[in-house]
Design an enzyme around this catalytic site. Structure first.
Site, PDB file in Angstrom:
ATOM      1  N   ASP A  79       0.957  -1.041   0.063  1.00  0.00           N
ATOM      2  CA  ASP A  79       0.029   0.066   0.226  1.00  0.00           C
ATOM      3  C   ASP A  79       0.959   1.524   0.146  1.00  0.00           C
ATOM      4  O   ASP A  79       1.244   1.792   0.993  1.00  0.00           O
ATOM      5  CB  ASP A  79      -0.961  -0.095   1.399  1.00  0.00           C
ATOM      6  CG  ASP A  79      -1.868   1.061   1.132  1.00  0.00           C
ATOM      7  OD1 ASP A  79      -2.270   1.431   0.025  1.00  0.00           O
ATOM      8  OD2 ASP A  79      -2.342   1.331   2.236  1.00  0.00           O
ATOM      9  N   CYS A 138     -22.675  -6.620  -2.673  1.00  0.00           N
ATOM     10  CA  CYS A 138     -23.197  -5.221  -1.988  1.00  0.00           C
ATOM     11  C   CYS A 138     -24.720  -5.502  -2.384  1.00  0.00           C
ATOM     12  O   CYS A 138     -25.475  -4.949  -1.324  1.00  0.00           O
ATOM     13  CB  CYS A 138     -22.666  -4.020  -2.533  1.00  0.00           C
ATOM     14  SG  CYS A 138     -21.027  -3.700  -1.819  1.00  0.00           S
ATOM     15  N   CYS A 167     -27.704  -2.705  -0.851  1.00  0.00           N
ATOM     16  CA  CYS A 167     -27.172  -2.087   0.455  1.00  0.00           C
ATOM     17  C   CYS A 167     -26.386  -0.575   0.360  1.00  0.00           C
ATOM     18  O   CYS A 167     -25.930  -0.649  -0.967  1.00  0.00           O
ATOM     19  CB  CYS A 167     -26.070  -2.937   1.220  1.00  0.00           C
ATOM     20  SG  CYS A 167     -25.371  -1.997   2.502  1.00  0.00           S
ATOM     21  N   CYS A 220     -21.479   7.841   5.820  1.00  0.00           N
ATOM     22  CA  CYS A 220     -20.393   8.850   5.559  1.00  0.00           C
ATOM     23  C   CYS A 220     -20.663  10.283   5.921  1.00  0.00           C
ATOM     24  O   CYS A 220     -21.721  10.977   5.551  1.00  0.00           O
ATOM     25  CB  CYS A 220     -19.809   8.891   4.244  1.00  0.00           C
ATOM     26  SG  CYS A 220     -18.520  10.055   3.707  1.00  0.00           S
ATOM     27  N   CYS A 260     -13.299  13.292   1.787  1.00  0.00           N
ATOM     28  CA  CYS A 260     -12.829  12.066   2.870  1.00  0.00           C
ATOM     29  C   CYS A 260     -12.224  12.554   4.075  1.00  0.00           C
ATOM     30  O   CYS A 260     -10.911  13.080   4.069  1.00  0.00           O
ATOM     31  CB  CYS A 260     -12.204  11.106   2.077  1.00  0.00           C
ATOM     32  SG  CYS A 260     -11.881   9.635   3.029  1.00  0.00           S
ATOM     33  N   CYS A 282     -10.604   7.707   9.579  1.00  0.00           N
ATOM     34  CA  CYS A 282     -11.906   7.582   9.768  1.00  0.00           C
ATOM     35  C   CYS A 282     -12.486   6.081   9.441  1.00  0.00           C
ATOM     36  O   CYS A 282     -12.086   5.575   8.225  1.00  0.00           O
ATOM     37  CB  CYS A 282     -12.814   8.591   8.901  1.00  0.00           C
ATOM     38  SG  CYS A 282     -14.697   8.350   8.752  1.00  0.00           S
ATOM     39  N   CYS A 297     -17.574   4.375   7.135  1.00  0.00           N
ATOM     40  CA  CYS A 297     -17.999   3.544   6.023  1.00  0.00           C
ATOM     41  C   CYS A 297     -17.593   2.309   6.508  1.00  0.00           C
ATOM     42  O   CYS A 297     -18.407   1.208   5.875  1.00  0.00           O
ATOM     43  CB  CYS A 297     -17.528   4.031   4.825  1.00  0.00           C
ATOM     44  SG  CYS A 297     -15.847   4.350   4.647  1.00  0.00           S
TER      45      CYS A 297
HETATM   46  S1  SF4 Z   1     -21.847  -0.964   3.414  1.00  0.00           S
HETATM   47 FE1  SF4 Z   1     -21.259  -0.514   1.368  1.00  0.00          FE
HETATM   48  S2  SF4 Z   1     -19.572  -1.859   0.990  1.00  0.00           S
HETATM   49 FE2  SF4 Z   1     -20.544  -2.727   2.784  1.00  0.00          FE
HETATM   50  S3  SF4 Z   1     -22.178  -4.097   1.763  1.00  0.00           S
HETATM   51 FE3  SF4 Z   1     -23.183  -2.349   1.956  1.00  0.00          FE
HETATM   52  S4  SF4 Z   1     -23.010  -0.993   0.152  1.00  0.00           S
HETATM   53 FE4  SF4 Z   1     -21.442  -2.664  -0.007  1.00  0.00          FE
HETATM   54  S1  SF4 Z   2     -13.475   7.250   5.359  1.00  0.00           S
HETATM   55 FE1  SF4 Z   2     -15.310   6.817   4.519  1.00  0.00          FE
HETATM   56  S2  SF4 Z   2     -16.934   7.447   6.021  1.00  0.00           S
HETATM   57 FE2  SF4 Z   2     -15.136   8.436   6.528  1.00  0.00          FE
HETATM   58  S3  SF4 Z   2     -15.090  10.470   5.636  1.00  0.00           S
HETATM   59 FE3  SF4 Z   2     -14.026   8.706   3.947  1.00  0.00          FE
HETATM   60  S4  SF4 Z   2     -15.526   7.935   2.794  1.00  0.00           S
HETATM   61 FE4  SF4 Z   2     -16.577   8.872   4.417  1.00  0.00          FE
END
Ligand code: SF4
Ligand code: SF4
Length: 339
Positions: free
Chosen positions: A125, A179, A182, A189, A205, A232, A235
């Site tokens: 990474d 997914c 969902c 976020c 972000c 963060c 998500c």
């Molecule tokens: S939270 Fe986002 S990444 Fe996870 S299953 Fe739902 S849509 Fe997909």
């Molecule tokens: S890490 Fe995920 S939830 Fe947090 S600000 Fe970035 S995209 Fe949004």
């Protein structure tokens, strides 16, 4: 060495998953180009500079045949909320820097592959490789709408690393995307950074704003940052696939006992030497003292009390204008709440 032997060695070295993709142009090279064209990479200009290599690993290792993709589980259950006067640090950054830990393991794996005559290049990474693309190509994970990879047993809590190799290894098959309907990551976020499924605007972000961003936190995002001081996880925490995640037992990736619970105001006392000493071997060093203290000031502005004012007033004399400006903002927020 065949794929089975390489993957057995990878598991012995501490990786949790090992699969292989056939090398070639990266599947999402076009999407990367349009993301860069639209400026969604914010100030991460190194992404633009290395776009050609990112799009095609043959530019990084002539003769490359296979991409070995490794996943390492780092999930640790943590208290849902930090202590009253502490900040929130993304899970991956609560212990040792995974670049160091996994880099050593990758080099050991690459060295064992050399005995078969292959040439290898390792990336944890940060190199110009689209790790998530290769992980999706060989079924380590599928692309979630959050843009993070998801594995049915590890959820989203894993580090990716890759070895490019000239060895011809049997490729694995991708996983189906699951997914479905969902949208929890998008809904969770706090800044609307996932502006549509599978698309992230890094400029919004909090992970970008608190780590890679070297300038001020734009005022429009300061309140939304809440008590996050490095990265963060919102998500990721929202993703229902994480209910299958199991605790990592990797001792080298264990969280620090001291850092996550430290009262925010105490960070403001750190000079350069003390900052480097406290975070030696931690990914938090990447934000540098000025960036980290900037984040701490924002978190104090959002959750601090009058008890934090002396430390913030002291920070008004900091040698870094970035810290002074954010301390001023925090003082204003706390005073407004107190009155
Ligand atoms: S939270 Fe986002 S990444 Fe996870 S299953 Fe739902 S849509 Fe997909
Ligand atoms: S890490 Fe995920 S939830 Fe947090 S600000 Fe970035 S995209 Fe949004």
């Amino acid at each position: 060495m065949n794929k089975e032997t390489i993957c057995a060695e990878a598991l012995r070295l501490g990786f949790d998953l090992c699969r292989v993709a056939r090398a070639g142009a990266a599947p999402h090279a076009d999407a990367l180009e349009s993301w860069l064209q639209n400026g969604h990479h914010a100030t991460m200009d190194w992404m633009r500079r290395t776009a050609e290599e990112r799009s095609d690993p043959r530019k990084l290792l002539p003769g490359v045949s296979s991409v070995v993709v490794l996943a390492t589980n780092y999930y640790r259950a943590a208290p849902a909320e930090p202590a009253e006067d502490a900040g929130r640090i993304a899970r991956y950054a609560r212990g040792a820097d995974y670049h160091d830990v996994l880099g050593a393991r990758l080099r050991a794996l690459a060295a064992s592959m050399e005995s078969s005559g292959g040439q290898q290049k390792c990336f944890v990474d940060g190199g110009p490789v689209l790790e998530r693309d290769w992980a999706a190509a060989c079924g380590v994970s599928w692309h979630g709408k959050s843009t993070m990879g998801i594995h049915p047993q590890l959820g989203t809590w894993f580090f990716l690393s890759v070895i490019l190799t000239t060895l011809e290894l049997d490729p694995d098959v991708p996983l189906p995307e699951r997914c479905g309907r969902c949208t929890r990551c998008i809904d969770a976020c706090p800044t609307g950074a996932i502006d549509r499924p599978y698309h992230l605007d890094a400029r919004r972000c909090i992970s970008y704003l608190t780590i890679e961003n070297k300038g001020p936190i734009p005022e429009e995002f300061r309140v939304a940052m809440g008590d996050r001081i490095f990265g963060c996880d919102d998500c990721l925490d929202a993703c229902p696939w994480n209910r299958f995640a199991r605790e990592s037992r990797d001792a080298q990736l264990a969280p620090s006992a001291e850092i996550p619970g430290k009262p925010l105001r105490e960070f403001l006392r750190l000079d350069e030497a003390a900052f480097k000493a406290l975070f030696r071997g931690s990914p938090i060093l990447r934000a540098k003292r000025r960036g980290f203290l900037r984040n701490v000031c924002v978190a104090l502005g959002n959750k601090g009390t009058t008890r934090d004012l002396p430390a913030l007033e002291q920070a008004l004399n900091d040698h870094e204008p970035l810290v002074r400006e954010h301390a001023q903002w925090a003082i204003g927020e706390i005073r407004a709440r107190a009155s």
